[in-house]
Design a protein around this motif. Sequence first.
Motif, mmCIF file in Angstrom:
data_model
loop_
_atom_site.group_PDB
_atom_site.id
_atom_site.type_symbol
_atom_site.label_atom_id
_atom_site.label_comp_id
_atom_site.label_asym_id
_atom_site.label_seq_id
_atom_site.Cartn_x
_atom_site.Cartn_y
_atom_site.Cartn_z
ATOM 1 N N SER A 3 0.800 -1.214 0.000
ATOM 2 C CA SER A 3 0.000 0.000 0.000
ATOM 3 C C SER A 3 0.837 1.270 0.000
ATOM 4 O O SER A 3 0.374 2.306 -0.438
ATOM 5 C CB SER A 3 -0.953 0.012 1.189
ATOM 6 O OG SER A 3 -0.232 -0.012 2.391
ATOM 7 N N ASN A 4 2.078 1.201 0.471
ATOM 8 C CA ASN A 4 2.892 2.413 0.480
ATOM 9 C C ASN A 4 3.831 2.493 -0.715
ATOM 10 O O ASN A 4 4.604 3.434 -0.823
ATOM 11 C CB ASN A 4 3.663 2.547 1.792
ATOM 12 C CG ASN A 4 4.705 1.464 1.980
ATOM 13 O OD1 ASN A 4 4.866 0.599 1.139
ATOM 14 N ND2 ASN A 4 5.390 1.512 3.094
ATOM 15 N N PHE A 6 3.226 3.201 -3.892
ATOM 16 C CA PHE A 6 2.956 4.392 -4.688
ATOM 17 C C PHE A 6 3.591 5.615 -4.023
ATOM 18 O O PHE A 6 4.224 6.425 -4.673
ATOM 19 C CB PHE A 6 1.447 4.598 -4.855
ATOM 20 C CG PHE A 6 1.083 5.839 -5.634
ATOM 21 C CD1 PHE A 6 1.247 5.884 -7.004
ATOM 22 C CD2 PHE A 6 0.582 6.961 -4.983
ATOM 23 C CE1 PHE A 6 0.916 7.023 -7.723
ATOM 24 C CE2 PHE A 6 0.244 8.105 -5.694
ATOM 25 C CZ PHE A 6 0.414 8.139 -7.071
ATOM 26 N N MET A 72 -4.560 7.806 -6.806
ATOM 27 C CA MET A 72 -4.415 6.915 -5.658
ATOM 28 C C MET A 72 -5.429 5.776 -5.705
ATOM 29 O O MET A 72 -6.636 6.008 -5.749
ATOM 30 C CB MET A 72 -4.598 7.708 -4.367
ATOM 31 C CG MET A 72 -3.512 8.696 -4.122
ATOM 32 S SD MET A 72 -3.727 9.427 -2.496
ATOM 33 C CE MET A 72 -2.847 10.955 -2.711
ATOM 34 N N THR A 76 -3.312 2.607 -1.706
ATOM 35 C CA THR A 76 -2.645 3.861 -1.340
ATOM 36 C C THR A 76 -3.509 4.650 -0.367
ATOM 37 O O THR A 76 -3.010 5.217 0.598
ATOM 38 C CB THR A 76 -2.348 4.708 -2.596
ATOM 39 O OG1 THR A 76 -1.564 3.926 -3.500
ATOM 40 C CG2 THR A 76 -1.613 5.974 -2.237
#
Length: 164
Positions: A3-4, A6, A72, A76
Motif C-alpha cells: 500500500s505504500n 505508490f 491513488m 494507497t
Amino acid sequence: MESNSFFLQRAVARGADWHVNYPALCMASSTDPVHERRKQIVVAAADDNDVRMAFFSSLGAILDFQASWAEMDSATRGWLNFTTRWNRWWLSDVAALGSIERHANAPTDVRFAASSAGVAPADTVGFRRYLDIIEQHYRRDETISRNLFPPDAASAVQSRPIAP
C-alpha cells in the motif's frame, strides 16, 4: 507492505537546503516534550484535485509527496488512512482538512497554521512559505530553541583561538 509503494515511488527525499531552512521542524518529531509519542510531522496542502505532503520524520528524513486524488488506488488510500491516524498533521485551513476527509480520513491530530491562507498543492513557492510559518512555530518551542540555539554557543565561537 504494498500500500505504500505508490508513496515511495512518488516521494522526493529533500536534501540539505530543506534541512537548513527547517531545522525546528526536523527536530520537532524527535523531541519528547513537543510530541508525547514522537509523532512524525506531516505538513500538507490539499484541494479537491491534489494533495501535497511533506513528512518530517524522527529519523531526520524529509519526504515531499505530491499526487492527484485520482491517481491513488484503494491500497494507497489505506496507507494514507494509516498516516492520518498516527501522525501530527499541519494544514493551512479547514478547506484542506475537508479535502483530505473526503478522499481519505480526517487526521486525528491536526494543527492549523496561523497566518496562512489556503495553499495550492502544486504551488511550490506558496508551500515553502507555508512551511516557513510552521517552522517559526516550532522555533518558539523552548526545548527546540534551546537545542537549536544553545545559550553558550555564541560565546564558544567567540572564545576559540584563531589559527595563524
